[in-house]
Design a protein around this motif. Structure first.
Motif, PDB file in Angstrom:
ATOM      1  N   GLY A 179       0.799  -1.216   0.000  1.00  0.00           N
ATOM      2  CA  GLY A 179       0.000   0.000   0.000  1.00  0.00           C
ATOM      3  C   GLY A 179       0.829   1.262   0.000  1.00  0.00           C
ATOM      4  N   SER A 180       2.078   1.182  -0.410  1.00  0.00           N
ATOM      5  CA  SER A 180       2.949   2.354  -0.398  1.00  0.00           C
ATOM      6  C   SER A 180       3.174   2.881  -1.809  1.00  0.00           C
ATOM      7  CB  SER A 180       4.295   2.005   0.231  1.00  0.00           C
ATOM      8  OG  SER A 180       4.994   1.073  -0.588  1.00  0.00           O
ATOM      9  N   LYS A 181       3.671   4.112  -1.884  1.00  0.00           N
ATOM     10  CA  LYS A 181       4.084   4.726  -3.132  1.00  0.00           C
ATOM     11  C   LYS A 181       5.528   5.184  -2.967  1.00  0.00           C
ATOM     12  CE  LYS A 181      -0.456   6.629  -4.392  1.00  0.00           C
ATOM     13  NZ  LYS A 181      -1.202   7.886  -4.707  1.00  0.00           N
ATOM     14  N   SER A 182       6.188   5.429  -4.077  1.00  0.00           N
ATOM     15  CA  SER A 182       7.543   5.964  -3.977  1.00  0.00           C
ATOM     16  C   SER A 182       7.475   7.457  -3.677  1.00  0.00           C
ATOM     17  CB  SER A 182       8.318   5.733  -5.276  1.00  0.00           C
ATOM     18  OG  SER A 182       7.826   6.577  -6.306  1.00  0.00           O
ATOM     19  N   LEU A 183       8.522   7.967  -3.030  1.00  0.00           N
ATOM     20  CA  LEU A 183       8.614   9.401  -2.785  1.00  0.00           C
ATOM     21  C   LEU A 183       8.602  10.162  -4.104  1.00  0.00           C
ATOM     22  CD1 LEU A 183       9.092  11.852  -0.964  1.00  0.00           C
ATOM     23  CD2 LEU A 183      11.539  11.347  -1.049  1.00  0.00           C
ATOM     24  N   ALA A 184       9.176   9.567  -5.153  1.00  0.00           N
ATOM     25  CA  ALA A 184       9.191  10.219  -6.466  1.00  0.00           C
ATOM     26  C   ALA A 184       7.770  10.505  -6.949  1.00  0.00           C
ATOM     27  CB  ALA A 184       9.924   9.343  -7.472  1.00  0.00           C
ATOM     28  N   GLU A 185       6.873   9.526  -6.824  1.00  0.00           N
ATOM     29  CA  GLU A 185       5.476   9.726  -7.227  1.00  0.00           C
ATOM     30  C   GLU A 185       4.830  10.851  -6.438  1.00  0.00           C
ATOM     31  OE1 GLU A 185       3.124   5.902  -7.945  1.00  0.00           O
ATOM     32  OE2 GLU A 185       4.831   5.165  -6.773  1.00  0.00           O
ATOM     33  N   CYS A 186       5.036  10.846  -5.138  1.00  0.00           N
ATOM     34  CA  CYS A 186       4.425  11.866  -4.274  1.00  0.00           C
ATOM     35  C   CYS A 186       4.986  13.253  -4.569  1.00  0.00           C
ATOM     36  CB  CYS A 186       4.644  11.512  -2.811  1.00  0.00           C
ATOM     37  SG  CYS A 186       3.816   9.990  -2.312  1.00  0.00           S
ATOM     38  N   ALA A 187       6.277  13.322  -4.843  1.00  0.00           N
ATOM     39  CA  ALA A 187       6.895  14.616  -5.141  1.00  0.00           C
ATOM     40  C   ALA A 187       6.339  15.197  -6.427  1.00  0.00           C
ATOM     41  CB  ALA A 187       8.412  14.458  -5.235  1.00  0.00           C
ATOM     42  N   ARG A 188       6.223  14.365  -7.467  1.00  0.00           N
ATOM     43  CA  ARG A 188       5.707  14.866  -8.744  1.00  0.00           C
ATOM     44  C   ARG A 188       4.251  15.301  -8.635  1.00  0.00           C
ATOM     45  NH1 ARG A 188       9.322  10.787 -10.953  1.00  0.00           N
ATOM     46  NH2 ARG A 188       7.699   9.197 -10.772  1.00  0.00           N
TER      47      ARG A 188
ATOM     48  N   GLY B 226       3.108  16.841  -6.101  1.00  0.00           N
ATOM     49  CA  GLY B 226       3.077  18.079  -5.339  1.00  0.00           C
ATOM     50  C   GLY B 226       3.011  17.913  -3.842  1.00  0.00           C
ATOM     51  N   GLY B 227       3.230  16.703  -3.326  1.00  0.00           N
ATOM     52  CA  GLY B 227       3.154  16.493  -1.882  1.00  0.00           C
ATOM     53  C   GLY B 227       4.436  15.993  -1.269  1.00  0.00           C
ATOM     54  N   GLY B 228       5.568  16.290  -1.921  1.00  0.00           N
ATOM     55  CA  GLY B 228       6.827  15.709  -1.466  1.00  0.00           C
ATOM     56  C   GLY B 228       7.379  16.273  -0.185  1.00  0.00           C
ATOM     57  N   GLU B 229       7.128  17.561   0.095  1.00  0.00           N
ATOM     58  CA  GLU B 229       7.754  18.207   1.260  1.00  0.00           C
ATOM     59  C   GLU B 229       7.396  17.513   2.567  1.00  0.00           C
ATOM     60  OE1 GLU B 229       6.525  21.785  -1.402  1.00  0.00           O
ATOM     61  OE2 GLU B 229       6.004  19.654  -1.184  1.00  0.00           O
ATOM     62  N   LYS B 230       6.149  17.098   2.697  1.00  0.00           N
ATOM     63  CA  LYS B 230       5.686  16.438   3.924  1.00  0.00           C
ATOM     64  C   LYS B 230       6.494  15.174   4.198  1.00  0.00           C
ATOM     65  CE  LYS B 230       1.616  13.845   5.465  1.00  0.00           C
ATOM     66  NZ  LYS B 230       0.212  13.491   5.138  1.00  0.00           N
ATOM     67  N   TYR B 231       6.734  14.393   3.147  1.00  0.00           N
ATOM     68  CA  TYR B 231       7.431  13.123   3.330  1.00  0.00           C
ATOM     69  C   TYR B 231       8.936  13.314   3.452  1.00  0.00           C
ATOM     70  CZ  TYR B 231       2.905  11.182   2.236  1.00  0.00           C
ATOM     71  OH  TYR B 231       1.571  10.875   2.267  1.00  0.00           O
ATOM     72  N   ILE B 232       9.456  14.370   2.825  1.00  0.00           N
ATOM     73  CA  ILE B 232      10.874  14.679   2.996  1.00  0.00           C
ATOM     74  C   ILE B 232      11.152  15.034   4.452  1.00  0.00           C
ATOM     75  CG2 ILE B 232      12.663  16.381   2.426  1.00  0.00           C
ATOM     76  CD1 ILE B 232      11.363  16.406  -0.440  1.00  0.00           C
ATOM     77  N   ALA B 233      10.253  15.818   5.055  1.00  0.00           N
ATOM     78  CA  ALA B 233      10.396  16.165   6.474  1.00  0.00           C
ATOM     79  C   ALA B 233      10.334  14.911   7.337  1.00  0.00           C
ATOM     80  CB  ALA B 233       9.305  17.150   6.884  1.00  0.00           C
ATOM     81  N   ALA B 234       9.383  14.011   7.040  1.00  0.00           N
ATOM     82  CA  ALA B 234       9.260  12.767   7.811  1.00  0.00           C
ATOM     83  C   ALA B 234      10.503  11.901   7.657  1.00  0.00           C
ATOM     84  CB  ALA B 234       8.017  12.004   7.372  1.00  0.00           C
ATOM     85  N   LEU B 235      11.069  11.864   6.455  1.00  0.00           N
ATOM     86  CA  LEU B 235      12.254  11.054   6.179  1.00  0.00           C
ATOM     87  C   LEU B 235      13.422  11.464   7.071  1.00  0.00           C
ATOM     88  CD1 LEU B 235      13.966   9.076   4.427  1.00  0.00           C
ATOM     89  CD2 LEU B 235      14.305  10.985   2.835  1.00  0.00           C
ATOM     90  N   PHE B 236      13.727  12.754   7.109  1.00  0.00           N
ATOM     91  CA  PHE B 236      14.908  13.206   7.844  1.00  0.00           C
ATOM     92  C   PHE B 236      14.642  13.439   9.326  1.00  0.00           C
ATOM     93  CE2 PHE B 236      16.043  14.148   3.453  1.00  0.00           C
ATOM     94  CZ  PHE B 236      17.350  13.689   3.404  1.00  0.00           C
ATOM     95  N   ASP B 237      13.433  13.875   9.668  1.00  0.00           N
ATOM     96  CA  ASP B 237      13.152  14.210  11.074  1.00  0.00           C
ATOM     97  C   ASP B 237      12.682  13.014  11.896  1.00  0.00           C
ATOM     98  OD1 ASP B 237      13.822  16.786  10.468  1.00  0.00           O
ATOM     99  OD2 ASP B 237      11.765  17.485  10.201  1.00  0.00           O
TER     100      ASP B 237
ATOM    101  N   CYS C 189       6.803  25.520  -8.618  1.00  0.00           N
ATOM    102  CA  CYS C 189       7.166  24.226  -9.217  1.00  0.00           C
ATOM    103  C   CYS C 189       7.413  23.216  -8.099  1.00  0.00           C
ATOM    104  CB  CYS C 189       8.418  24.396 -10.074  1.00  0.00           C
ATOM    105  SG  CYS C 189       9.168  22.851 -10.631  1.00  0.00           S
ATOM    106  N   TRP C 190       6.982  21.988  -8.282  1.00  0.00           N
ATOM    107  CA  TRP C 190       7.163  20.975  -7.240  1.00  0.00           C
ATOM    108  C   TRP C 190       8.644  20.753  -6.917  1.00  0.00           C
ATOM    109  CZ3 TRP C 190      10.050  16.650  -7.990  1.00  0.00           C
ATOM    110  CH2 TRP C 190      10.226  16.174  -9.298  1.00  0.00           C
ATOM    111  N   ILE C 191       9.515  20.909  -7.939  1.00  0.00           N
ATOM    112  CA  ILE C 191      10.947  20.737  -7.688  1.00  0.00           C
ATOM    113  C   ILE C 191      11.432  21.794  -6.699  1.00  0.00           C
ATOM    114  CG2 ILE C 191      13.250  20.860  -8.730  1.00  0.00           C
ATOM    115  CD1 ILE C 191      12.061  19.662 -11.265  1.00  0.00           C
ATOM    116  N   HIS C 192      10.984  23.029  -6.886  1.00  0.00           N
ATOM    117  CA  HIS C 192      11.392  24.099  -5.981  1.00  0.00           C
ATOM    118  C   HIS C 192      10.935  23.813  -4.556  1.00  0.00           C
ATOM    119  CE1 HIS C 192      11.204  28.024  -3.949  1.00  0.00           C
ATOM    120  NE2 HIS C 192      12.252  28.335  -4.708  1.00  0.00           N
TER     121      HIS C 192
END
Length: 499
Positions: free
Chosen positions: A251-260, A262-273, A422-425
């Protein structure tokens, strides 16, 4: 006492004396003396090659014929020779010529003929040969690249199953094949289908090294639900190839999918914090003599950058473009600075992070090691920045060119930035704020960023998007030139090669 699943002990060479046969039988093992027939390894757990005295020459010939097959089937190989230095040396040389050291260290014991019957039988009993080969196993799904050797590994790993459904996962650069596997378990009455498995097939030594790195760096530092959980009883390591099996994050998705999306920031924070907090909170000032760039020498691939890519970078984007060797020399000769060190993943990218609900789950620890505390942030940002799926290539170039200006990197590290929409930004803004917390100064992050830009420029373009990906990798090479120029003025000036 539960019967042994693989109770046979194969015996080659001089017939066993009575005390050996008695000790073997006393441990509920079946002694099978092999003469000229093909040995039956399927239900065996060990093989003894008694090559002492006059049996040395003939038995060694037999050992050389069967050693690889015995190890691939999981058997302990016990070689007995006379108490003679020349014989012992020759046997070890013969074994080294047939199998790599990682295979012989795990599966081969060499003893003199004074070895006690008790020791020999006990070593065989305690050895775990792994599951029995399941020849009736049916494969479904995309198995076009499944070699006979890899099928054999799966037939052993899933000896309790009747059907395997394999779905390939996007391959990385390691050469391994990875799959999501759904298994139908043999049982009466039938059991529900278990959770899916994560299966990695590839070079045996590399998989063993990955497991070692996982146990050393991740097992006790990353919460169990935010990392893989390997199934040791199903993971098998043959002479050249092995299989590493764990539970898959259903039931998971890759971070790449979520980032593209537009929801990547939330998971990036969870990853490192959250996920990597066990590493990050142990970050400390590096105490050795290495610079922050030299600490990443194992990840450097500047020598693999194609010369045509260097030329294209100059033709497409203009300006001064140095040779890869010059870039690397300038990076490693920059003035020494203090930097923060901790465990790093080593291959942090959008497909090595799975997201489910609010969790960021890290997979693939094949390159985990101690290094710069900001390395994973820099690695992830470069990977994400050069994903232009769904974006106009020229617009993407404009955004990324802006994001990789030295002054813009500095301002983003300080938390000052203008949203480009932009989602990349958005992802890079979050990553750089995290990166700032992992460094002692701005140059530290930019130097590590330059290493990963250079690394990104070294790989072949993706076959599914070759023309656009080649353009992006040429642009990465041009950007690293500009970045190195921006902070290399303080460095010694090594000889500049002509590209």
């Amino acid at each position: 006492m539960k019967p042994l699943q693989r109770p046979s002990l194969l015996w080659f060479g001089r017939a066993p004396r009575k005390e050996y046969a008695s000790e073997i039988a006393g441990r509920d093992m079946n002694l099978q003396i092999v003469t000229s027939q093909q040995p039956q390894t399927r239900y065996a757990r060990a093989a003894v090659f008694w090559a002492a005295d006059t049996e040395f020459d003939a038995t060694l010939d037999v050992l050389e014929r069967h050693l690889v097959a015995c190890i691939n089937e999981g058997l302990l190989v016990y070689v007995v020779v006379s108490d003679d230095v020349a014989q012992v040396t020759h046997v070890r040389q013969a074994i080294d010529a047939l199998v790599p050291r990682h295979a012989s260290e795990r599966n081969v014991i060499v003893r003199s003929d004074t070895v006690s019957s008790h020791e020999l039988a006990n070593e065989a009993l305690l050895h775990d040969p792994g599951p029995v080969l399941n020849e009736a196993l049916t494969f479904e799904g995309d198995i076009s690249n499944l070699t006979p050797q890899r099928k054999l590994l799966l037939q052993r790993a899933f000896s309790d199953s009747s059907i395997l459904k394999l779905t390939p996962i996007k391959a990385g650069f390691s050469g391994a094949s990875t799959f999501i596997v759904h298994a139908t378990i043999n049982a009466s009455p039938p059991l529900p289908e278990p959770m899916p498995f994560f299966v990695k097939l590839g070079d045996s030594a590399k998989l063993l090294d990955e497991l070692t790195r996982f146990r050393r760096h991740a097992e006790h530092y990353i919460t169990w639900n935010l990392r893989p959980n390997f199934l040791m009883e199903k993971s098998i390591y043959g002479v050249s190839e092995g299989v590493l099996i764990g539970t898959f994050v259903e039931g998971s998705k890759s971070l790449a999918e979520c980032a593209r999306a537009g929801g990547g920031e939330k998971y990036i924070a969870a990853l490192f914090d959250e996920t990597l907090t066990g590493w990050r909170k142990r970050a400390d000032s590096h105490r050795g003599s290495n610079s922050v760039v030299a600490a990443l020498a194992a990840y450097d691939r500047h020598a693999s950058i194609p010369s045509q890519r260097v030329q294209q970078a100059r033709l497409l984007f203009g300006g001064e473009v140095w040779a890869p060797t010059t870039l690397w020399r300038r990076l490693i000769s920059a003035p020494r600075q203090s930097w923060l060190e901790c465990v790093m993943h080593g291959d942090m990218h959008g497909d090595n992070v799975r997201v489910r609900k609010d969790d960021a789950i890290v997979i693939d620890f094949a390159q985990a090691d101690k290094g710069p505390a900001c390395a994973d942030a820099a690695s992830l940002e470069v990977w994400l920045a050069f994903q232009s799926d769904g974006l106009d290539l020229k617009q993407w170039q404009s955004w990324v060119e802006h994001l990789y200006r030295s002054d813009i990197i500095d301002s983003m590290l300080d938390g000052t930035t203008v949203d480009q929409g932009c989602w990349i930004h958005g992802c890079l803004r979050k990553i750089r704020l995290i990166g700032r917390s992992c460094v002692l100064g701005h140059d530290e992050y930019k130097r590590v960023l330059a290493v990963f830009l250079l690394r990104h420029a070294s790989f072949e373009a993706s076959p599914s998007d070759a023309e656009a990906d080649e353009f992006r990798r040429c642009f990465a090479y041009w950007l690293v030139n500009r970045l190195v120029m921006s902070f290399a003025t303080e460095a010694k000036n090594p000889q500049v090669e002509t590209a």
